[in-house]
Design a protein around this motif. Structure first.
Motif, short mmCIF file in Angstrom:
data_model
loop_
_atom_site.label_atom_id
_atom_site.label_comp_id
_atom_site.label_asym_id
_atom_site.label_seq_id
_atom_site.Cartn_x
_atom_site.Cartn_y
_atom_site.Cartn_z
N HIS A 39 0.87 -1.19 0.00
CA HIS A 39 0.00 0.00 0.00
C HIS A 39 0.90 1.23 0.00
N ARG A 41 1.50 5.08 0.81
CA ARG A 41 0.93 6.13 1.67
C ARG A 41 1.79 7.39 1.56
N ARG A 42 1.15 8.55 1.60
CA ARG A 42 1.88 9.82 1.56
C ARG A 42 1.68 10.58 2.86
N TYR A 43 2.76 11.08 3.42
CA TYR A 43 2.69 11.79 4.71
C TYR A 43 3.31 13.18 4.56
N SER A 114 3.73 0.19 2.43
CA SER A 114 3.53 -0.62 3.63
C SER A 114 3.07 -2.03 3.27
#
Lengths: 158, 377
Positions: A39, A41-43, A114
């Motif tokens: 998966h 993911r953007r932070y 992830s």
């Protein structure tokens, strides 16, 4: 139909995955399989990725940006490490249900991939060889971290 | 401070009364919606069973170098070719044996009619008022009409009416196999970062729940088959285990399926023991006993346990599902409730976790500051 099974060229994303130590021993087909499970993911900078003592469900791989590993609520003084692209963190979540040992937050805007524990566990059932390759790399990485934390004179040679 | 905050972040998906109330309400609402799409319920369920059966093969092919799309197409294609081949063989066998099959069908029907007449005659001899109203003659006429007209017009046409919607099953299964992973990723991407790991946990539990439900259903079928088979064997009925298996598979449709299974057992027994109607009543008693055990013991212990539901709500949900959405409600009430319970527990755990909500609020503020950076007056 045979062409469908020919080894395909690695895409840039697969090349990136193949360069990660965790997936370094995987074949292109295995990398494609793993890519299907990841998966993205953007932070944003300062955003929390996970908290200390939170039950971990996934490991993270830094695709871009930097991540700060620190004690909960002590981003400055409790700094443990700052990791960049290509580094895996939160990997203990794949091995047991124990809580996270530190907090992870984005030191700058970052993109993470992830892999969830449930996907890894189902991989162990359906693709034992692939899962064991990842588990071996994981064990090597943990052993390396253990050696780095313990000075040579304190190490017990087995 | 950090200790207490962290402790709240631990996964706690225990179900409180609010979660249960939400689960029951949502399940009933979904069943009402399902009632409007009854024709979709059975093919959808069969497609889910097919998905869990064929998915390991898709993963094997993916490892051999095929893309997910290709692997799904190959596995689904092979399955459909085999299914078509088996259907063709069955149809040709049926065509070759149609005369003897039809004869057997009417022979069993005649056996049932004889049993009914015998029972009514005995009743009329015991109770005068039944003889006066001519129950035996009236029921004899009705049963002849049932065998000749009702069965052909309603039952056979009903089955024929369901067949087109069953053709949806392979299409649904193919798309589940091809796009299932993509759909889960799509779901995961739609979730804010703060709730991401909880969502992963929820998706895993939903998957486990559905998988466990169908495993439980297969266990239930096995237990039913053994109980009925042993009982019918003790009564000396031919093909006891085959009859038991047929009745157990029919029982996948709660109540109605069980009734059809019972009728089949009765017809076979009445035909095989024409001079001994008490054998039929013994078979009916056995069937009733197994059904009671099934509804109140086996189902809660197999399907109910696989869904981690208490036996009491399991039985109540089955009954409520039947009341709200009929046959489809009976079939899907339990798996649906299992899935809704997992989702409701996860949402409940998020609502009860102030740290997660604070993290989400913090992330929203970061986004807001980022997008408004050049919009300050």
């Amino acid at each position: 139909m045979v062409a469908w099974f020919h080894a395909k060229k690695k895409t840039p994303r697969l090349r990136t995955l193949g360069q990660l130590s965790l997936f370094a021993t995987l074949s292109p087909a295995e990398l494609r399989l793993i890519d299907g499970l990841l998966h993205e993911r953007r932070y944003l900078q300062d955003e929390i990725i996970f908290d200390e003592r939170e039950e971990g469900q996934a490991l993270y791989i830094t695709i871009g940006g930097r991540v700060l590993i620190c004690r909960q609520g002590e981003a400055g003084a409790g700094r443990i490490a700052e990791i960049g692209a290509g580094v895996v963190f939160g990997e203990l979540a794949l091995l047991d249900d124990s809580p996270r040992s530190a907090q992870a937050r984005a030191a700058e805007d970052c993109v993470l991939a992830s892999l969830s524990r449930s996907d890894f566990e189902s991989l162990q059932d359906t693709h034992t060889v692939t899962a064991s390759k990842i588990a071996l790399q994981l064990a090597r990485q943990l052993a390396r971290q253990l050696r780095e934390r313990n000075p040579p004179d304190e190490r017990i040679s087995l | 401070m950090s200790e207490s905050v962290s402790a709240d972040s631990r996964l706690d998906l225990s179900s409180g009364p609010l979660v249960w109330a939400a689960t029951i309400t949502c399940t009933m609402l979904l069943l009402l919606l399902l009632k409007q799409a009854l024709w979709l319920a059975v093919p959808f369920l069969l497609a889910v069973v097919l998905y869990y059966t064929l998915y390991p093969a898709v993963r094997r092919l993916a490892l051999a170098g095929a893309t997910r799309e290709t692997a799904a197409a190959i596995v689904a294609g092979c399955f459909f070719i085999v299914a078509l081949g088996m259907t063709a063989l069955t149809v040709s066998w049926l065509a070759a044996h149609s005369v003897s099959g039809e004869e057997a069908f009417f022979r069993y029907l005649e056996g049932g009619r004889r049993l009914l007449n015998w029972t009514l005659t005995v009743l009329e001899s015991k109770f005068d008022f039944l003889a006066r109203i001519g129950l035996s003659a009236a029921m004899g006429k009705k049963s002849a009409e049932f065998g000749g007209t009702y069965l052909q017009e309603h039952l056979l046409l009903g089955v024929a009416g369901w067949l087109p919607s069953l053709l949806l099953t392979p299409f649904l299964a193919f798309f589940f196999l091809r796009d299932g992973g993509r759909f889960l990723k799509f779901l995961g991407n739609a979730v804010p970062n703060a709730y991401f790991e909880r969502t992963l946990y929820m998706i895993e539990r939903v998957d486990t729940t559905v998988h466990a439900y169908f495993q439980g259903l297969l266990k239930l079928t096995l237990v039913d088959t053994v109980c009925l088979g042993l009982g019918l064997s003790l009564l000396g009925i031919r093909g006891a285990f085959a009859l038991g298996l047929l009745a157990a598979v029919l029982a996948w449709v709660p109540l109605l399926g069980a009734a059809i299974g019972c009728v089949i057992v009765v017809l076979v027994t009445a035909t095989d023991f024409p001079a001994d109607p008490w054998m039929v009543y013994a078979a009916i008693a056995l069937f009733a006993l197994v059904r009671l055990l099934d509804d109140f013991v086996f189902t809660p212990l197999t399907v109910g346990r696989s869904l981690r539901l208490h036996p009491l709500p399991t039985v109540l949900l089955i009954l409520a599902g039947g009341a709200v959405a009929g046959i489809a409600g009976l079939i899907v009430a339990l798996p649906l409730a299992g899935i809704v319970l997992v989702i409701a527990s996860t949402i409940g755990s998020i609502i009860k976790d102030p740290r997660l909500r604070a993290r989400h609020a913090f992330a929203r503020k970061l986004w807001s500051r980022r997008v408004n950076v050049d919009l300050q007056l």
